[in-house]
Design a protein around this motif. Structure first.
Motif, PDB file in Angstrom:
ATOM      1  N   PHE A  33      43.499  41.758  27.983  1.00  0.00           N
ATOM      2  CA  PHE A  33      43.802  43.049  28.615  1.00  0.00           C
ATOM      3  C   PHE A  33      43.325  44.190  27.728  1.00  0.00           C
ATOM      4  CE2 PHE A  33      47.632  40.698  30.566  1.00  0.00           C
ATOM      5  CZ  PHE A  33      46.888  40.314  31.662  1.00  0.00           C
ATOM      6  N   ALA A  34      43.605  44.056  26.430  1.00  0.00           N
ATOM      7  CA  ALA A  34      43.226  45.131  25.513  1.00  0.00           C
ATOM      8  C   ALA A  34      41.715  45.311  25.472  1.00  0.00           C
ATOM      9  CB  ALA A  34      43.763  44.837  24.118  1.00  0.00           C
ATOM     10  N   SER A  35      40.968  44.233  25.733  1.00  0.00           N
ATOM     11  CA  SER A  35      39.500  44.354  25.731  1.00  0.00           C
ATOM     12  C   SER A  35      38.953  44.691  27.101  1.00  0.00           C
ATOM     13  CB  SER A  35      38.853  43.039  25.291  1.00  0.00           C
ATOM     14  OG  SER A  35      39.411  42.572  24.117  1.00  0.00           O
ATOM     15  N   GLY A  36      39.834  44.881  28.073  1.00  0.00           N
ATOM     16  CA  GLY A  36      39.342  45.249  29.403  1.00  0.00           C
ATOM     17  C   GLY A  36      39.049  44.059  30.297  1.00  0.00           C
ATOM     18  N   VAL A  37      39.604  42.900  29.953  1.00  0.00           N
ATOM     19  CA  VAL A  37      39.322  41.693  30.729  1.00  0.00           C
ATOM     20  C   VAL A  37      40.520  41.393  31.645  1.00  0.00           C
ATOM     21  CG1 VAL A  37      38.886  39.203  30.534  1.00  0.00           C
ATOM     22  CG2 VAL A  37      37.887  40.787  28.863  1.00  0.00           C
ATOM     23  N   HIS A  38      40.223  41.049  32.897  1.00  0.00           N
ATOM     24  CA  HIS A  38      41.279  40.653  33.827  1.00  0.00           C
ATOM     25  C   HIS A  38      41.670  39.203  33.555  1.00  0.00           C
ATOM     26  CE1 HIS A  38      40.343  44.189  36.301  1.00  0.00           C
ATOM     27  NE2 HIS A  38      39.082  43.890  36.094  1.00  0.00           N
ATOM     28  N   VAL A  39      42.865  38.820  33.983  1.00  0.00           N
ATOM     29  CA  VAL A  39      43.290  37.440  33.777  1.00  0.00           C
ATOM     30  C   VAL A  39      43.720  36.830  35.109  1.00  0.00           C
ATOM     31  CG1 VAL A  39      45.007  35.931  32.687  1.00  0.00           C
ATOM     32  CG2 VAL A  39      44.012  37.839  31.389  1.00  0.00           C
ATOM     33  N   VAL A  40      43.215  35.627  35.364  1.00  0.00           N
ATOM     34  CA  VAL A  40      43.693  34.830  36.496  1.00  0.00           C
ATOM     35  C   VAL A  40      44.199  33.533  35.889  1.00  0.00           C
ATOM     36  CG1 VAL A  40      42.947  33.455  38.478  1.00  0.00           C
ATOM     37  CG2 VAL A  40      42.208  35.840  38.270  1.00  0.00           C
ATOM     38  N   ALA A  41      45.436  33.176  36.175  1.00  0.00           N
ATOM     39  CA  ALA A  41      46.002  32.018  35.500  1.00  0.00           C
ATOM     40  C   ALA A  41      46.677  31.058  36.457  1.00  0.00           C
ATOM     41  CB  ALA A  41      47.001  32.476  34.443  1.00  0.00           C
ATOM     42  N   ALA A  42      46.469  29.764  36.166  1.00  0.00           N
ATOM     43  CA  ALA A  42      47.237  28.733  36.865  1.00  0.00           C
ATOM     44  C   ALA A  42      48.327  28.241  35.918  1.00  0.00           C
ATOM     45  CB  ALA A  42      46.308  27.587  37.260  1.00  0.00           C
ATOM     46  N   GLU A  69      51.289  45.367  29.442  1.00  0.00           N
ATOM     47  CA  GLU A  69      49.951  45.563  28.865  1.00  0.00           C
ATOM     48  C   GLU A  69      48.888  45.545  29.973  1.00  0.00           C
ATOM     49  OE1 GLU A  69      49.367  46.298  25.815  1.00  0.00           O
ATOM     50  OE2 GLU A  69      47.181  46.050  25.637  1.00  0.00           O
ATOM     51  N   ALA A  70      49.031  44.609  30.902  1.00  0.00           N
ATOM     52  CA  ALA A  70      48.060  44.539  32.001  1.00  0.00           C
ATOM     53  C   ALA A  70      48.066  45.851  32.787  1.00  0.00           C
ATOM     54  CB  ALA A  70      48.393  43.373  32.926  1.00  0.00           C
ATOM     55  N   ARG A  71      49.274  46.352  33.037  1.00  0.00           N
ATOM     56  CA  ARG A  71      49.374  47.572  33.827  1.00  0.00           C
ATOM     57  C   ARG A  71      48.808  48.758  33.059  1.00  0.00           C
ATOM     58  NH1 ARG A  71      54.993  47.904  35.652  1.00  0.00           N
ATOM     59  NH2 ARG A  71      54.405  45.951  36.623  1.00  0.00           N
ATOM     60  N   LYS A  72      49.170  48.819  31.799  1.00  0.00           N
ATOM     61  CA  LYS A  72      48.714  49.949  30.982  1.00  0.00           C
ATOM     62  C   LYS A  72      47.184  49.996  30.905  1.00  0.00           C
ATOM     63  CE  LYS A  72      48.805  50.695  26.184  1.00  0.00           C
ATOM     64  NZ  LYS A  72      49.375  50.044  25.018  1.00  0.00           N
ATOM     65  N   ARG A  73      46.592  48.829  30.832  1.00  0.00           N
ATOM     66  CA  ARG A  73      45.129  48.783  30.715  1.00  0.00           C
ATOM     67  C   ARG A  73      44.440  48.725  32.075  1.00  0.00           C
ATOM     68  NH1 ARG A  73      43.700  49.366  25.173  1.00  0.00           N
ATOM     69  NH2 ARG A  73      45.431  48.510  24.015  1.00  0.00           N
ATOM     70  N   HIS A  74      45.194  48.832  33.124  1.00  0.00           N
ATOM     71  CA  HIS A  74      44.625  48.745  34.488  1.00  0.00           C
ATOM     72  C   HIS A  74      43.861  47.457  34.704  1.00  0.00           C
ATOM     73  CE1 HIS A  74      45.753  52.871  35.208  1.00  0.00           C
ATOM     74  NE2 HIS A  74      45.234  53.169  34.035  1.00  0.00           N
TER      75      HIS A  74
END
Ligand code: ASP
Ligand code: MG
Length: 839
Positions: free
Chosen positions: A582-591, A609-614
């Motif tokens: 998130f801090a590097s601007g990467v989205h996460v999809v997780a199983a 953190e995800a929200r803060k970094r959009h």
């Protein structure tokens, strides 16, 4: 206008076309082809980089660097000689210029530079004479080559036909005089006149030039004068592109632009034409076509009065790097004198171009975008101009940001449709690029955003994709190519073409990691070879043993327009990786369920953190594989429904076992069969413990907004805990067998009452008021009225009882486990991340 004139095409060939043998030959062939179709007039620029070299030669000579100046003219001569010899296969073709003739052509240039060297001074007027040699040589050579190909041709020196004022280097054309002269001259032109572009002359006989790329303008002036059918600019690119191809790989030619859009683009960085090229066309309505020399069959870009039919589409993005943003602000009220006027006139006095200026409401703050190279001069100038106000504190200090880039969207549609601006800024916002200043032209045909230069490429790529000019590139870094992961790779491979063609989305696998090694290939991994690639990587000795993906790779991934880290592992501790993503601007999809079941504080910080970094964090497959469980629950919650009870069967394995038990089977035989068929974890104890179902219950409870932890789940395993605690499989099965009779009896007794055994998770938010656990997970006997009573085999199921779904619950049911469905759910999540940026 005579008939022959309306049949006339003006063909313009640029320096880069004529400076290379292959494309110069194409240009000759093009003239041969077009002259069969009708009348042609050819306009040429100087060969290759001749104009740049002439400018340098003049400078060097004026500085006294004679030898360096001479080496420029030698390079010019060499290019001229090789171009002239282009068709001289056997050295004897008529019309080919011999070396001596070319030397003769260039001799006066050397003499002129010698003069410049002697007086150590090159006035703009002399520089224009020096520059004129470029086009004069090229028209002579090109015309000779055409004669050699049996066309009646002659060079035409535009200084006799283009009349201008005496602004050397950027002369203004006297239109009436020029049109008359062109028309007169054309009466005696041969079949193929080859006109020098760029050159003009004042009425009293002084040589001038029209400004860089001026040959385009020459061509359109001739087209206007002679009422041409079309002007064709032949160049080394496929047309005007939707973006700079160096920034956006799949930038493509724009089929059709209006004259005004073309002007807008020329202003904002697409160095495509001379800025005044369009003027004669607008006057005369003659269309202009930009065509690719190496692909003569392609249509290129048509520039005409109407522009594209589809008004809803933007046409192009231009970007201008190496700029600086200067900003000053009044503290308090307005200044007595107009701030903007003084600000602007400072730049005017320093002769610094302002690409974009903004003035805030009430005129209390102004900013300007200027070339970065001028920033120190500009700052000093402003400090001087506003020294009194800066000293007494009426003005805030001058703020300077550089390097910045100006990204401009050109869209004829902007004035006619809404949403163009929001799409642009939305796309930039979604990748965390902040807009430092913005300006919209009053024509509503363009909008410019100033961004940090380091963000420019990403900004252009993302905006380019958002306007559907190109495929949205989605870059996936996959952690854990296990059952689900490898299935995902297969599905990406299968769907890639379809997604590109039908949805403009290009999903690429750029990275892959398991617990031993990782690979990162920014251009995309060969999907069919992923196994070997990862194997090779694990053989690389100097791998950092610090975790699956080194954090600097995440940073690199984060600079992509749409990067997604996909976690198909079931590892503990992955939250650190997500946080870094998130801090590097990467989205996460997780199983992976584990990070979602961390103690509450950790869970909240992850989502925060995800929200803060959009950034998006999607995990639909953590409950019920790809069944739409989480999205459904979210929709209920966000539309204000009140969830009263969630009841679900989340474990395929336990679903299978309880179903078989209800059919009268023996517990130990059923579990063994399930294990043999691969329905269980390697240790079936893990399934029977119910921990996995408890995790899923917690994930859902947290979606409802309940502040709960895993420890809050009242968890009852399917069988007594003592059995599950057996660590060896042998002991476990023995214990199961001795318990099987008791289990069977319970199931049979329930059967008498018409009830069946199920293993269910329940979330009941109101239970707290009754002092009961809000989450319970365990075996239950359900009556036939319960939707869970009808489950078969390993189906997953969840029922939402809510205020709105009071009488009949909202039920989601289906296959809820297995590599294929889970991978499909993961891929769908990845596509949703992409979709949210494009819609
Ligand atoms: N030769 C001139 C230049 O390089 C004019 C042109 O190419 O159109 O700017
Ligand atoms: Mg040019």
């Amino acid at each position: 206008m005579t008939d022959s004139q309306s049949n006339l095409t003006v063909l313009k060939f640029g320096g880069s076309t004529l400076g290379k043998a292959t494309s110069a030959r194409e240009a000759l062939a093009c003239v041969q082809r077009e002259s069969k179709r009708g009348r042609v007039v050819v306009v040429v620029s100087a060969l290759g980089d001749t104009t740049d070299r002439l400018l340098r030669a003049a400078d060097l000579a004026a500085r006294g660097e004679r030898a360096a100046a001479a080496s420029e003219t030698e390079a010019i001569a060499a290019l001229a000689q090789s171009t002239a010899a282009l068709d001289a296969g056997d050295g004897s073709r008529p019309g080919v210029l011999d070396a001596a003739t070319i030397e003769g052509l260039l001799a006066p240039l050397s003499a002129l530079l010698e003069g410049v060297h002697l007086v150590r001074e090159c006035s703009p007027r002399t520089r224009d004479v020096v520059l004129s040699y470029g086009e004069r040589i090229s028209s002579t050579i090109f015309s000779a080559l055409l004669s050699g190909r049996d066309l009646e041709s002659r060079p035409v020196d535009a200084r006799h036909i283009i009349v201008s004022d005496d602004q050397h280097g950027d002369a203004r054309v006297d239109l009436p005089a020029t049109l008359t002269r062109i028309r007169q001259a054309a009466e005696s032109w041969p079949t193929v006149p080859v006109v020098t572009g760029f050159l003009a002359r004042t009425k009293d006989g002084r040589d001038t030039t029209l400004g860089r790329n001026g040959s385009d303008y020459t061509a359109t002036l001739i087209a206007q004068a002679l009422g041409a059918r079309e002007v064709q600019i032949w160049t080394d690119v496929p047309g005007v592109l939707t973006a700079d191809p160096k920034v956006v790989k799949d930038a493509k030619p724009i089929a059709n632009l209006s004259y005004m859009e073309a002007i807008e683009l020329a202003r904002f960085g697409a160095r495509m034409f001379h800025p005044r090229t369009m003027v004669p066309l607008i006057e005369s309505g003659v269309p202009l076509r930009i065509r690719h020399m190496m692909d003569p069959a392609a249509a290129g870009t048509l520039v005409n009065a109407s522009g594209a039919d589809d008004e809803t589409r933007a046409s192009s993005l231009a970007s201008l790097n190496r700029q600086a943003l200067l900003h000053i602000e009044v503290r308090g009220q307005q200044l007595s004198e107009n701030l903007a006027v003084r600000f602007q006139s400072t730049f005017d006095e320093l002769d610094i171009p302002v690409w974009l200026g903004t003035l805030s409401a009430f005129g209390t703050s102004v900013s300007a975008v200027i070339p970065e190279q001028d920033v120190e001069r500009a700052r000093a100038g402003l400090e001087q101009a506003f020294r009194l106000e800066l000293a007494d504190g009426t003005l805030d200090r001058i703020r300077v940001t550089h390097p910045v880039a100006m990204v401009t969207l050109v869209a004829e549609a902007m004035g006619r449709t809404s949403g163009v601006l929001s799409k642009l800024t939305g796309a930039l916002g979604s990748i965390g690029v902040s807009v430092l200043a913005m300006g919209q032209s009053a024509s509503e045909r363009s909008i410019s955003c100033v961004v940090a230069e380091s963000d420019c490429a990403r900004a252009v790529q993302t905006a380019h994709a958002a306007f559907h000019w190109a495929h949205q590139e989605v870059d996936v870094f996959l952690l854990g190519p296990g059952t689900v992961g490898r299935e995902l790779i297969d599905q990406i491979q299968q769907q890639q073409d379809f997604l590109r063609q039908e949805h403009d989305v290009n999903v690429r696998l750029v990275g892959l990691a398991n617990s031993r090694s990782f690979v990162f290939e920014p251009e995309g991994l060969a999907l069919e070879r992923w196994h070997e690639i990862l194997e090779e990587a694990s053989q690389t000795p100097d791998l950092e043993p610090t975790g699956p993906v080194p954090f600097d790779q995440l940073e690199e991934l984060g600079r992509r327009p749409l990067p997604v880290l996909v976690d198909c592992t079931a590892e503990d501790g992955m939250e650190a990786m997500y946080q870094a993503a998130f801090a590097s601007g990467v989205h996460v999809v997780a199983a992976n369920k584990k990070p979602l079941t961390l103690p509450l504080a950790g869970y909240k910080s992850l989502l925060g953190e995800a929200r803060k970094r959009h950034r998006a964090y999607r995990y639909e497959t953590t409950v019920g594989a790809s069944l739409p469980v989480i999205e459904t629950l979210r929709d209920l919650v966000r539309t204000g429904d009140q969830v009263r009870l969630v009841e679900g069967s989340f474990s395929g394995t336990l679903g299978y076992i309880t179903d078989e038990l209800s059919k009268g089977g023996e517990l130990h035989t059923i579990v063994r069969r399930a294990q043999e068929q691969g329905f269980t974890e390697p240790q079936p104890q893990d399934d029977l413990s119910g921990l996995d179902a408890a995790r899923k219950a917690l994930i859902l409870a947290r979606e409802i907004g309940l502040a709960l932890d895993l420890a809050d789940v009242a968890l009852e395993p399917l069988v007594p805990r003592a059995i599950i605690e057996k660590t060896s499989l042998e002991d476990f099965y023995a214990a199961l067998e001795s318990y099987a009779g008791e289990m069977k009896a319970k199931v049979a007794a329930a059967g008498e009452r018409g009830e069946v055994l199920r293993y269910l998770a329940r979330i009941d938010p109101a239970a707290r008021e009754r002092n009961e656990p809000m989450m319970t997970v365990g075996p239950v006997f359900v009556p036939p009225t319960n939707p869970a009573a009808h489950l078969k085999h390993a189906q997953s199921f969840v029922a939402f009882y809510t205020h709105r779904y009071r009488d009949f619950p909202l039920v989601v049911q289906g296959a809820g486990a297995g590599g294929a469905v889970t991978a499909a759910g993961v891929l769908a999540d990845v596509l949703r991340v992409a979709g949210s940026l494009r819609d």
